[in-house]
Design an enzyme around this catalytic site. Structure first.
Site, PDB file in Angstrom:
ATOM      1  N   CYS A 262      -7.855  -3.463  -8.562  1.00 29.43           N
ATOM      2  CA  CYS A 262      -7.797  -4.375  -9.344  1.00 29.43           C
ATOM      3  C   CYS A 262      -8.598  -5.589  -9.611  1.00 29.43           C
ATOM      4  O   CYS A 262      -9.134  -5.755 -10.738  1.00 29.43           O
ATOM      5  CB  CYS A 262      -6.252  -5.129  -9.004  1.00 29.43           C
ATOM      6  SG  CYS A 262      -4.910  -4.055  -9.494  1.00 29.43           S
TER       7      CYS A 262
HETATM    8  C1  UDX Z   1      -4.269  -7.488  -5.905  1.00 23.41           C
HETATM    9  C2  UDX Z   1      -3.376  -8.715  -6.225  1.00 23.41           C
HETATM   10  O1  UDX Z   1      -3.066  -9.095  -5.056  1.00 23.41           O
HETATM   11  C3  UDX Z   1      -1.905  -7.998  -6.751  1.00 23.41           C
HETATM   12  O2  UDX Z   1      -1.207  -9.080  -7.196  1.00 23.41           O
HETATM   13  C4  UDX Z   1      -2.524  -7.273  -8.216  1.00 23.41           C
HETATM   14  O3  UDX Z   1      -1.367  -6.672  -8.662  1.00 23.41           O
HETATM   15  C5  UDX Z   1      -3.334  -6.118  -7.782  1.00 23.41           C
HETATM   16  O4  UDX Z   1      -4.572  -6.726  -7.089  1.00 23.41           O
HETATM   17  P1  UDX Z   1      -4.804  -5.457  -4.213  1.00 23.41           P
HETATM   18  O5  UDX Z   1      -5.753  -5.100  -4.786  1.00 23.41           O
HETATM   19  O6  UDX Z   1      -3.522  -4.535  -3.735  1.00 23.41           O
HETATM   20  O7  UDX Z   1      -3.753  -6.528  -5.053  1.00 23.41           O
HETATM   21  O8  UDX Z   1      -5.049  -6.353  -2.808  1.00 23.41           O
HETATM   22  P2  UDX Z   1      -5.279  -7.710  -2.176  1.00 23.41           P
HETATM   23  O9  UDX Z   1      -4.450  -7.667  -1.071  1.00 23.41           O
HETATM   24  O10 UDX Z   1      -5.124  -8.697  -3.063  1.00 23.41           O
HETATM   25  O11 UDX Z   1      -6.575  -7.655  -1.651  1.00 23.41           O
HETATM   26  C6  UDX Z   1      -7.679  -7.383  -2.579  1.00 23.41           C
HETATM   27  C7  UDX Z   1      -9.017  -7.677  -1.800  1.00 23.41           C
HETATM   28  O12 UDX Z   1      -9.489  -8.977  -1.444  1.00 23.41           O
HETATM   29  C8  UDX Z   1      -9.343  -6.721  -0.631  1.00 23.41           C
HETATM   30  O13 UDX Z   1     -10.549  -6.319  -0.637  1.00 23.41           O
HETATM   31  C9  UDX Z   1      -9.052  -7.902   0.469  1.00 23.41           C
HETATM   32  O14 UDX Z   1      -9.839  -7.494   1.676  1.00 23.41           O
HETATM   33  C10 UDX Z   1      -9.631  -9.082  -0.008  1.00 23.41           C
HETATM   34  N1  UDX Z   1      -9.479 -10.476   0.283  1.00 23.41           N
HETATM   35  C11 UDX Z   1      -8.068 -10.634   0.091  1.00 23.41           C
HETATM   36  C12 UDX Z   1     -10.401 -11.151   0.745  1.00 23.41           C
HETATM   37  O15 UDX Z   1     -11.399 -10.878   1.065  1.00 23.41           O
HETATM   38  N2  UDX Z   1     -10.091 -12.519   1.166  1.00 23.41           N
HETATM   39  C13 UDX Z   1      -8.627 -13.037   1.139  1.00 23.41           C
HETATM   40  O16 UDX Z   1      -8.267 -13.990   1.284  1.00 23.41           O
HETATM   41  C14 UDX Z   1      -7.654 -11.959   0.506  1.00 23.41           C
END
Ligand code: UDX
Length: 425
Positions: A262
């Site tokens: 996403c």
């Molecule tokens: C995301 C959105 O959170 C969700 O609302 C949307 O519908 C789809 O995209 P997702 O891709 O499943 O969800 O993962 P998420 O938990 O949001 O993490 C995304 C990425 O960001 C991961 O690689 C995670 O490691 C990274 N991340 C997350 C960080 O580097 N730092 C953070 O503080 C949070």
């Protein structure tokens, strides 16, 4: 109880289907992939998601069915479109699957048994798609009145069922009172604020929410990169920042950057959209640039510690784009492995779930091997990189004594051992 068809049994479609089945609705999920359809009907999840197996065992064959045919559309009160919108080479969203699903819904609705079916776009689509592409595509074959709505999803992989069942908000993008009333029936019993907007605003809410979260991560990463140079712990800093009520603590974790299906795709799509309407997306481009740069910053730190990487054995812990998933789409680990290979390093990887996926990209060889545990990946290593926030990595301790040299770089702030070095803290 409503009769609902969901077009697309991918991540979003299947989770929407199983959760609405749990809420008592009668669900059919439609997919062209016969293998997937067979698996769902047999109660076998085609993807890993926490809680999916239990719900599928409960509902498959009772109030949840999968099919390759659009036949159920003509009996449905609500038809969700949840097909993919993959990126085109210029970063914009490819809408061909959305359009074709809408056209097929129109054909199926020529013989309809419900007075006012509502077609709902669940896929992430650029603003105006529901109004200007989906509705006309349905109308191409079907002249009777129907409702339309845009209803974005906010599901995190690995926590998607929990997120669906306990949402922060439900966005209903429609100006059609009958369609809005039907959507309220779909979500009856959900304890969440419901926001009714135009369909175009609902489409933009999804992009803007993902762009905001991605911006917070890139912001923390940039601050973290500065902190690292100054010897400051960015996690202490962001704790202090996040305690401001106007800011909040979530999504400020600095590290090797965001991946997944996403954030990278949606931020790029939003940037393309901005360019298409004559706006230079300065901030969005920077969000992507900071993210793309984090793996190189990690490599630079590794080279500072190890000097020449050629022939060195590097343990890579974590391949999935985040914990609790086998998904490696846009995983930072892929870029890091590419960079390590360019430098002639020998890689020993470990991930609790995602190794099979990575093997397709990098088949096992002299240069890269896949180990059965973190400890085995660490055996004899000259250095170790941690790339995924798997909770089991927080438990690692004596395993590090199996390394040849104690150079340990944590890209996710997950390790609890004192001698690990943070990527940007
Ligand atoms: C995301 C959105 O959170 C969700 O609302 C949307 O519908 C789809 O995209 P997702 O891709 O499943 O969800 O993962 P998420 O938990 O949001 O993490 C995304 C990425 O960001 C991961 O690689 C995670 O490691 C990274 N991340 C997350 C960080 O580097 N730092 C953070 O503080 C949070």
């Amino acid at each position: 109880m409503l009769t609902i068809t969901i077009i697309g049994s991918g991540y979003v479609g299947l989770i929407t289907g199983i959760c609405l089945a749990e809420r008592g609705h009668a669900i059919t999920v439609v997919d062209i992939d016969e293998k997937k359809v067979r698996a769902i009907n047999a109660g076998e999840p085609p993807i890993y998601e926490k809680g999916l197996q239990e719900l599928l065992s409960k509902h498959a064959g009772s109030n949840l069915h999968a099919s390759t045919s659009y036949a159920s559309v003509s009996d449905s009160d609500v038809i969700f479109i949840a097909v993919g919108t993959p990126p085109l080479p210029d970063g914009s969203a490819d809408l061909q699957y959305i359009k074709s699903a809408a056209e097929q819904i129109g054909i199926a609705l020529q013989e309809r048994h419900v007075p006012y079916p509502v077609v709902v776009v669940k896929s992430t689509v650029p603003p105006t798609t529901t109004r200007d592409i989906v509705v006309p595509a349905v109308e191409k074959s079907m002249k009777d009145p129907f409702g339309s709505c845009m209803n974005p999803e906010f599901l995190r992989e690995g926590r998607a069922i929990e997120d669906f069942m306990h949402p922060d908000r439900i966005v209903i993008g429609s100006c059609d009172e009958e369609a809005i009333a039907k959507m309220k029936q779909v979500y009856a019993g959900f304890d969440a604020p419901m926001l009714v907007t135009s369909s175009t605003a609902a489409e933009m809410i999804k992009y803007a929410a993902n762009a905001m979260l991605a911006t917070r991560i890139s912001f923390s990463n940039e601050i973290g990169n500065v902190c690292k140079k100054l010897g400051i712990d960015v996690y202490e800093v962001m704790q202090g920042v996040g305690l401001d009520n106007r800011i909040g603590p979530a999504f400020l974790n600095a590290g090797v950057g965001f991946g997944g299906s996403c954030f990278p795709k949606d931020v790029s799509a939003l940037a393309s959209l901005a360019i298409a309407v004559g706006i230079d997306p300065i901030l969005l481009h920077s969000v992507i640039k900071v993210n793309d740069n984090q793996p190189s910053i990690m490599m630079a730190l590794l080279e500072e510690r190890v000097h020449d990487l050629s022939g060195k054995q590097i343990a890579v812990l974590g391949l999935a784009f985040k914990d609790n998933t086998d998904d490696i789409r846009e995983s930072r680990a892929i870029r890091i492995i590419e960079l390590l290979r360019e430098k002639g390093a020998r890689i020993k990887c470990y991930d609790p779930m995602a190794m099979e996926e990575v093997k397709h990209l990098f088949p096992p060889s002299q240069e890269i091997s896949y180990m059965s545990s973190a400890g085995n990946a660490l055996d004899g290593a000259d250095a170790c990189l941690v790339l995924t926030e798997w909770p089991e990595f927080a438990e690692l301790d004596v395993e590090f004594s199996r390394m040849k040299t104690q150079i340990i770089i944590d890209g996710r702030h997950i390790l609890s051992i004192p001698h690990a070095e943070g990527l940007c803290w």
